[in-house]
Enzyme design. Structure first.
Site, short mmCIF file in Angstrom:
data_model
loop_
_atom_site.label_atom_id
_atom_site.label_comp_id
_atom_site.label_asym_id
_atom_site.label_seq_id
_atom_site.Cartn_x
_atom_site.Cartn_y
_atom_site.Cartn_z
N GLU A 40 0.87 -1.17 0.00
CA GLU A 40 0.00 0.00 0.00
C GLU A 40 0.91 1.23 0.00
O GLU A 40 2.03 1.19 0.53
CB GLU A 40 -0.85 -0.04 1.28
CG GLU A 40 -1.84 1.09 1.45
CD GLU A 40 -2.55 0.99 2.80
OE1 GLU A 40 -3.67 1.52 2.91
OE2 GLU A 40 -1.99 0.40 3.75
N LYS A 111 -9.99 0.13 -1.57
CA LYS A 111 -10.01 -0.31 -0.17
C LYS A 111 -11.38 -0.08 0.46
O LYS A 111 -11.90 1.04 0.49
CB LYS A 111 -8.93 0.44 0.61
CG LYS A 111 -8.74 -0.01 2.04
CD LYS A 111 -7.58 0.76 2.67
CE LYS A 111 -7.30 0.34 4.09
NZ LYS A 111 -6.20 1.15 4.68
N CYS A 148 -4.41 -3.78 3.68
CA CYS A 148 -4.07 -3.41 5.05
C CYS A 148 -5.19 -3.69 6.05
O CYS A 148 -5.41 -4.83 6.43
CB CYS A 148 -3.64 -1.95 5.07
SG CYS A 148 -2.65 -1.49 6.51
#
Length: 268
Positions: A40, A111, A148
């Protein structure tokens, strides 16, 4: 199929970051890898950007994707990496792009779960994804994408497994803090074990993130890994045969009694 994870410390300059990624990808190709996963914020670290974020995103996203396409085609390796994509509003998306070995953009993933935890509020600057989950074929395997903080939501990994993902890729910039390394390692193992899939996680190595990139097999056993501030590449042979072996004696997906979560499976 060999897969690599590349770990490095992104700065604020897109082209400089891609130059680092090119060297890491070259190492992966030397290892025989067909796919490399970068962290990321590979495009740039928000903390290193000068001026307004929206302006940096508008100027940087297309350059980042184009340069990654050239990199992939030049070296003959598929690439997954994270950056910031304009949403048409002030807050951009936190987006992964998947590019195949010919340089073609295969898919993107925005995301879903923003890091509004541990006294941080990602949603103040970033817009949550709106496209659902992403699973795409790469070589001989089906690849699922997470970013993440998504790792803390087991239903998303399960939805990827239900879609047929053989390996879940997890680019991350996992913040340092009390017990954060333990959380990262535990969650990587859990997502692999509970879904009997491979996990390939690429973390940023910086003063405020933990690094600790790794590839784990469907039993949650790390095959290769990097330490906290180490820059480099590690490669593992990721194959469906190992999934089949594990699912023969650990058929958790077949044994479960709860139905699939169709709401999260739909949407992409």
């Amino acid at each position: 199929m060999k897969i690599s994870v590349g770990q490095f410390r992104p700065g604020g300059d897109v082209s400089a970051n891609v130059a680092t990624m090119r060297e890491l990808a070259r190492q992966a190709v030397e290892d025989g890898s067909e796919l490399i996963v970068f962290p990321e914020e590979s495009m740039f670290s928000i903390g290193k950007v000068e001026g307004a974020l929206a302006a940096a995103v508008d100027a940087g996203w297309s350059v980042f994707v184009q340069q990654l396409s050239f990199l992939a085609a030049e070296l003959g390796i598929a690439v997954v990496a994270g950056g910031y994509e304009s949403s048409g509003e002030e807050r951009p998306y936190n987006t992964l792009v998947l590019i195949d070995a010919t340089g073609r953009i295969v898919d993107t993933y925005r995301k879903l779960h923003l890091y509004d935890a541990f006294s941080y509020s990602e949603s103040q600057r970033i817009k949550p994804g709106d496209g659902g989950i992403t699973v795409v074929p790469v070589g001989a395997l089906n690849v699922g994408l997470m970013t993440c903080y998504d790792l803390r939501f087991p239903e998303q990994a399960r939805a990827l497994a239900d879609r047929g993902a053989d390996v879940v890729l997890v680019p991350a910039a996992w913040f340092k803090g009390d017990h954060k390394i333990e959380h990262w390692e535990t969650l990587l193992r859990a997502r692999a074990i509970e879904n009997t899939v491979w996990i390939a996680a690429a973390g940023t190595s910086s003063a405020h993130t933990i690094g600790h990139s790794a590839i784990l097999d469907p039993m949650g056993v790390p095959q290769v890994f990097l330490n906290d501030e180490e820059q480099g590449v590690v490669t593992a042979d990721v194959n469906r045969k190992r999934i089949e072996e594990v699912r023969e004696f650990l058929p958790v997906l077949r044994n479960r009694r709860f139905a699939r979560n169709e709401e999260i499976v739909e949407g992409h």
